[in-house]
Design a protein around this motif. Sequence first.
Motif, PDB file in Angstrom:
ATOM      1  N   ALA A  72       0.845  -1.203   0.000  1.00 37.72           N
ATOM      2  CA  ALA A  72       0.000   0.000   0.000  1.00 37.72           C
ATOM      3  C   ALA A  72       0.878   1.250   0.000  1.00 37.72           C
ATOM      4  CB  ALA A  72      -0.934  -0.010   1.214  1.00 37.72           C
ATOM      5  N   LYS A  73       1.972   1.188   0.738  1.00 37.81           N
ATOM      6  CA  LYS A  73       2.880   2.347   0.810  1.00 37.81           C
ATOM      7  C   LYS A  73       3.663   2.559  -0.483  1.00 37.81           C
ATOM      8  CE  LYS A  73       4.674   0.880   4.928  1.00 37.81           C
ATOM      9  NZ  LYS A  73       5.559   0.932   6.107  1.00 37.81           N
ATOM     10  N   ARG A  74       3.719   1.565  -1.347  1.00 39.25           N
ATOM     11  CA  ARG A  74       4.469   1.681  -2.603  1.00 39.25           C
ATOM     12  C   ARG A  74       3.577   2.018  -3.794  1.00 39.25           C
ATOM     13  NH1 ARG A  74       9.084  -1.510  -1.911  1.00 39.25           N
ATOM     14  NH2 ARG A  74       9.858  -0.624  -3.834  1.00 39.25           N
ATOM     15  N   THR A  75       2.305   2.244  -3.580  1.00 38.96           N
ATOM     16  CA  THR A  75       1.365   2.385  -4.691  1.00 38.96           C
ATOM     17  C   THR A  75       1.794   3.430  -5.710  1.00 38.96           C
ATOM     18  OG1 THR A  75      -0.420   1.682  -3.236  1.00 38.96           O
ATOM     19  CG2 THR A  75      -1.064   2.827  -5.252  1.00 38.96           C
ATOM     20  N   SER A  76       2.207   4.609  -5.243  1.00 36.65           N
ATOM     21  CA  SER A  76       2.512   5.669  -6.207  1.00 36.65           C
ATOM     22  C   SER A  76       3.809   5.392  -6.972  1.00 36.65           C
ATOM     23  CB  SER A  76       2.563   7.040  -5.525  1.00 36.65           C
ATOM     24  OG  SER A  76       3.684   7.122  -4.677  1.00 36.65           O
ATOM     25  N   ASP A  77       4.598   4.441  -6.488  1.00 32.77           N
ATOM     26  CA  ASP A  77       5.765   3.971  -7.246  1.00 32.77           C
ATOM     27  C   ASP A  77       5.360   3.032  -8.373  1.00 32.77           C
ATOM     28  OD1 ASP A  77       7.947   5.172  -6.110  1.00 32.77           O
ATOM     29  OD2 ASP A  77       8.776   3.345  -5.224  1.00 32.77           O
ATOM     30  N   LEU A  78       4.240   2.341  -8.204  1.00 32.39           N
ATOM     31  CA  LEU A  78       3.836   1.306  -9.161  1.00 32.39           C
ATOM     32  C   LEU A  78       2.852   1.812 -10.202  1.00 32.39           C
ATOM     33  CD1 LEU A  78       3.262  -1.594  -6.612  1.00 32.39           C
ATOM     34  CD2 LEU A  78       5.122  -1.455  -8.264  1.00 32.39           C
ATOM     35  N   ILE A  79       1.953   2.685  -9.796  1.00 35.58           N
ATOM     36  CA  ILE A  79       0.876   3.134 -10.684  1.00 35.58           C
ATOM     37  C   ILE A  79       1.283   4.501 -11.228  1.00 35.58           C
ATOM     38  CG2 ILE A  79      -1.607   3.585 -10.828  1.00 35.58           C
ATOM     39  CD1 ILE A  79      -0.857   0.677  -9.991  1.00 35.58           C
ATOM     40  N   PRO A  80       1.488   4.604 -12.540  1.00 36.66           N
ATOM     41  CA  PRO A  80       2.188   5.773 -13.086  1.00 36.66           C
ATOM     42  C   PRO A  80       1.612   7.129 -12.697  1.00 36.66           C
ATOM     43  CG  PRO A  80       2.056   4.075 -14.765  1.00 36.66           C
ATOM     44  CD  PRO A  80       1.250   3.572 -13.585  1.00 36.66           C
ATOM     45  N   LEU A  81       0.279   7.260 -12.688  1.00 37.52           N
ATOM     46  CA  LEU A  81      -0.287   8.601 -12.527  1.00 37.52           C
ATOM     47  C   LEU A  81      -0.884   8.829 -11.138  1.00 37.52           C
ATOM     48  CD1 LEU A  81      -1.837   8.794 -16.086  1.00 37.52           C
ATOM     49  CD2 LEU A  81       0.380   9.659 -15.340  1.00 37.52           C
ATOM     50  N   CYS A  82      -0.574   7.933 -10.203  1.00 34.29           N
ATOM     51  CA  CYS A  82      -1.043   8.058  -8.813  1.00 34.29           C
ATOM     52  C   CYS A  82      -0.258   9.137  -8.064  1.00 34.29           C
ATOM     53  CB  CYS A  82      -0.777   6.736  -8.088  1.00 34.29           C
ATOM     54  SG  CYS A  82      -2.238   5.845  -7.623  1.00 34.29           S
ATOM     55  N   HIS A  83      -0.964   9.939  -7.297  1.00 35.35           N
ATOM     56  CA  HIS A  83      -0.279  10.907  -6.434  1.00 35.35           C
ATOM     57  C   HIS A  83       0.295  10.210  -5.213  1.00 35.35           C
ATOM     58  CE1 HIS A  83      -3.098  13.391  -8.745  1.00 35.35           C
ATOM     59  NE2 HIS A  83      -2.295  14.398  -8.514  1.00 35.35           N
ATOM     60  N   PRO A  84       1.471  10.620  -4.773  1.00 34.01           N
ATOM     61  CA  PRO A  84       1.991  10.100  -3.502  1.00 34.01           C
ATOM     62  C   PRO A  84       1.160  10.641  -2.336  1.00 34.01           C
ATOM     63  CG  PRO A  84       3.487  11.751  -4.424  1.00 34.01           C
ATOM     64  CD  PRO A  84       2.396  11.548  -5.429  1.00 34.01           C
ATOM     65  N   LEU A  85       0.881   9.782  -1.361  1.00 31.91           N
ATOM     66  CA  LEU A  85       0.029  10.140  -0.230  1.00 31.91           C
ATOM     67  C   LEU A  85       0.654   9.617   1.060  1.00 31.91           C
ATOM     68  CD1 LEU A  85      -3.523   9.168  -1.546  1.00 31.91           C
ATOM     69  CD2 LEU A  85      -2.717  11.468  -0.988  1.00 31.91           C
TER      70      LEU A  85
END
Lengths: 167, 167, 167, 167, 167, 167
Positions: A72-85
Motif C-alpha cells: 500500500a505504501k508503494r502504490t505511487s511507485d507502481l501506478i504511473p499517474l497516482c499521487h503520492p500520499l
Amino acid sequence: MSNDSTNQGLSHFDASGQAHMVDVANKNDSHRSAIAAGKIRMKPETLSIIQQGTAKKGDVLGIARIAAIMAAKRTSDLIPLCHPLALTRVTVDFSIEEATATISCQAQVETIGKTGVEMEALTAVQVGLLTIYDMCKATDRGMVMTDIRVLEKHGGKSGDWVSLIDG
Amino acid sequence: MSNDSTNQGLSHFDASGQAHMVDVANKNDSHRSAIAAGKIRMKPETLSIIQQGTAKKGDVLGIARIAAIMAAKRTSDLIPLCHPLALTRVTVDFSIEEATATISCQAQVETIGKTGVEMEALTAVQVGLLTIYDMCKATDRGMVMTDIRVLEKHGGKSGDWVSLIDG
Amino acid sequence: MSNDSTNQGLSHFDASGQAHMVDVANKNDSHRSAIAAGKIRMKPETLSIIQQGTAKKGDVLGIARIAAIMAAKRTSDLIPLCHPLALTRVTVDFSIEEATATISCQAQVETIGKTGVEMEALTAVQVGLLTIYDMCKATDRGMVMTDIRVLEKHGGKSGDWVSLIDG
Amino acid sequence: MSNDSTNQGLSHFDASGQAHMVDVANKNDSHRSAIAAGKIRMKPETLSIIQQGTAKKGDVLGIARIAAIMAAKRTSDLIPLCHPLALTRVTVDFSIEEATATISCQAQVETIGKTGVEMEALTAVQVGLLTIYDMCKATDRGMVMTDIRVLEKHGGKSGDWVSLIDG
Amino acid sequence: MSNDSTNQGLSHFDASGQAHMVDVANKNDSHRSAIAAGKIRMKPETLSIIQQGTAKKGDVLGIARIAAIMAAKRTSDLIPLCHPLALTRVTVDFSIEEATATISCQAQVETIGKTGVEMEALTAVQVGLLTIYDMCKATDRGMVMTDIRVLEKHGGKSGDWVSLIDG
Amino acid sequence: MSNDSTNQGLSHFDASGQAHMVDVANKNDSHRSAIAAGKIRMKPETLSIIQQGTAKKGDVLGIARIAAIMAAKRTSDLIPLCHPLALTRVTVDFSIEEATATISCQAQVETIGKTGVEMEALTAVQVGLLTIYDMCKATDRGMVMTDIRVLEKHGGKSGDWVSLIDG
C-alpha cells in the motif's frame, strides 16, 4: 468546459490526449478512506495446509498481511499517474471460506489528503493475494485470484461511494 | 526427508515453521518462462472510452503496458520471499471483448535463472489491470479484476506446466 | 549570521562543512511550481522514425512521458539532500523541431509544501530524455541531450524566478 | 525479416507497435562497458564556491559522485524498458574547466551480461549533474546541463562504438 | 602495486582518493555465504509481551523476520558502493535469552556471485532489530541494539573467515 | 478499553493480534524530532586509515553521512508498519574516540507530522554504521556495531523523552 468532458471522463489525460498527473492543489485535505477486497481460490488441500500453518507455524496469512501493508505504501511507485500520499492507516484482513476453498482479503486504507486511497487499498489486496500464491505455488499452481474490486470509499468532493455488488 | 514433506509442501517455511527465502544455489541456471493472465470487467461505456483513446489519444492500454512491464522488474521488492531475478524478456498484451465489456491482460516473462518467473508474470498482470482501474475510476468505480492466474510455465526442474482452465 | 553566509551560499552544508538535509520546518506550506526543459538532438532519420511511431504505433514519446512523470515522484530517492514532497501535479510535454532534428521536453511540477520543486521538474526532464535515448539507441547511439535547465519557479519565500535564457 | 526492419529500427516495439522488454535470452554473457559524459555550466562565482568546498569542506563533487554511482544501480527502475543488470564496476569522475565555468562529469560502467550499459552510464551522469544543481541552486538557479551523451561502448554483438564528437 | 596498497587498504577508493564501485568483472562466480548477528536488549516486561505474542497473536518476531529478509534484497540500494547481487538464500533466526532480556538475531545469506554477502547479512540483522524496536517502542523506548557483526563468511578469493569473538 | 491495554501495549497489533499500520488520522500535526546514536568499534589501524582519508581523500565518513541521510528517507519502505513521513530535516554527525578505536554516529531527524521520527533516526544511524563497515571491511572484518539507541525524542502527545543511559 471541464477537463473531464473534453476528454470523455478520463481525467488522467489532458485535452490533447496526453497523460498527466492531474492537478490536485486546489482540492481540500480531507479524511479519506477506501475498502477493497478480493479472493484467491485454491484446492481444498492447499487451504488445509494454510489453515494448519496459521495455527502454529508457517504463517502464510501473517506474511501476506505484511506484504499487503508494505505494498500500500508503494502504490505511487507502481501506478504511473497516482499521487503520492502519506497514509494514516492500513489494515488487512483475511477470511477463509472452506466450502469453496477460498481466502478473501480485505484492505482498508485511510489518509488525510487531497486524493482518494482506492488505489492503495486495491494494491494492498493484489499483493496480499500474490503473496499467498507465492507461498503455496509449489503445491498448487492453479490458484486463481478473482473479484478484486473497491467495496467503498469515503471523503473528498465525490463523497461516499459503496459498491452495489455483494461483498 | 525433504523440506517439503516435513512442512506439508510449503517450501517457504523451514522445518520449524519459520519463513525463509529458500536456497536455490544448487539449482541450475536454465531458460524459464511463464505466462499469466487476468481480466478487468467494466461498464460498456467505459470500454468505449478506452477504445476511442487507444486509437488516437488518451492511450490507457499503452500506459498500463508500461506500468506492467516496470512492475515485473519490482516483483522481488514486493513479494517477501521472492528471489531477485535478471529478467531477459517481458511482454504484455491486452485484448478487448466487447460482448462482456472486458479487457484481458496477458504477460509473458522469461529469464535465465535458478527460479521460475510465475510471480513476475502475475505481478505484471496485476499492475497492468490496476493501472487501467486507476485511469478509468473517475467514470467507473465498480470495475472488477478477475481470473488472474498462471496459464503456463516452462523450464526448471519441475518442467512444463499448463493450466487446465480455459485461458 | 545566516547559514548561507557562513558557508558561502551552499545551504546543503552546515557551518563545519558537513552535508545535511536542511531544516525546512519553519517554512510555510505554500503553492510552489517549477518548469524545467531540455532537448535531445538526433539524426533526422531517427526523428522521422519517432514521428511515424507517435502517429500509430511505437509510441516513443508516450512512454517517455510516463517515465518522466514516474521519475518526478522518485526525486528524493535519487538526489541525496532533497526533501520528500507530495507532488500535486506533474505534466510533461514534448515538441519536435524538424529543422534541427531535435525533441524538446518540458516538465511542470507543483506541490503545496515547504520546499520548491525545481529538482522534481529537472529529474522528469532528464528521465524523459533518457527514455527517448533508450528506445532509439539501436539506430542512433550519437544522440546528445542538452540545454537542460529550470525555466521558471514560483512560490516560497524566494518567490518568482524566470530564466533569462530563451526557452 | 528481423524485428528491427519490421519496426523501423525501434527494437523496443514489436511488429504490432507495442512496447516490450526485448528478449535477450539468446545473447551471450559478455564483458560490456560504456562511458558517458556531460557538463554543467554555471556562474564563475558558483564554480569558485564548489572549488573551495572540495578542498576542505562542503564537498559538492564527492556527494554528486555517490549519487551518480547509486543512480547507476537504479537505472532499470527508472527507464521502463531497460533490463536489470548486475553491474560489476561504476566509476564517476568530475573535471573543472575554469575558463568556461563548467564542470564535466564522466561515468564508466561495466557488467558481465546480455545487454549493454550505456543507459546506466548516462543515468549516472544525469544524476551526478542534477546533484550538483541541487546543492548550488540557492546561489545559481540558471545553471545549465548540457552535452550529455555516450562517448564509447564496448562488448556485445554490436562490438565497439566510439563517438565522433570530441569528448 | 595493488589498489589496496596505494590507498591503505580501502578498496572503495581509487588511487586519487575518489570513491568508486570497484571492478569485480574478473572475479569468479563462486558460492558465497555470510552469517551476521546482533542483539536488542529490553526491559523484562517487554520481552515477556513479545514472548506471549509469538505463541498466539501479535507475532513480533515473525514480522521482524520478513522485514529482515526483504531488507537483505535492498542492500545495494542502501549502501552506496555495494554491488547488486542475486541472492540465492536468506534465513533469519531469533533466539531469546530471558536472563538478560535480550533477543538475538542471526541472518545467513548466500549467493553465487562475484562479491561476498556480508553486507546483505548485516543489513538483514539491522532491519530485523529495527523492526522489533518499532513494534515495541510504545512500551519501551530505551531498547538498545548491540553486538552487530559478521560471524563468518565463506567463498571467494579471500576464502573462509570466522570471527574470534564468541557469537 | 484502549487498543493498547487489550493487546498489552503493542499498538502495532489489533485486538485479535493481527498486525496493522495504526490509525494516526486523529493525531495532530506537530513538530517532532528524535536523536539516535550508535557506535562502530574497529582495530586502531582501521581508525587510523579512516582518519587520514577524511583529511584529504577517501572520505569514508562523508560517504557514510550521505548514505545515512538517504536511508532516513527510505525508513517506511524498510520497516513494515512505519508510516510514511515528509521529513523536514536530517543531520548526521560522526565523532571519533581514538582511545577505544570507535566512531560514534548521531542522527537528528525532524518532521511536522502525526507520528514520531525515532525510526528514521535509528535507520540513519544503522545505515551510516553499515556504510563504514562496507568501506573498511577489506581490512577489518571484525568491526562491531553497538549501542544503537534513541537518545531523545520531542513532540507529539507523548511529549519529551530522554534516555537515561549516558550518550
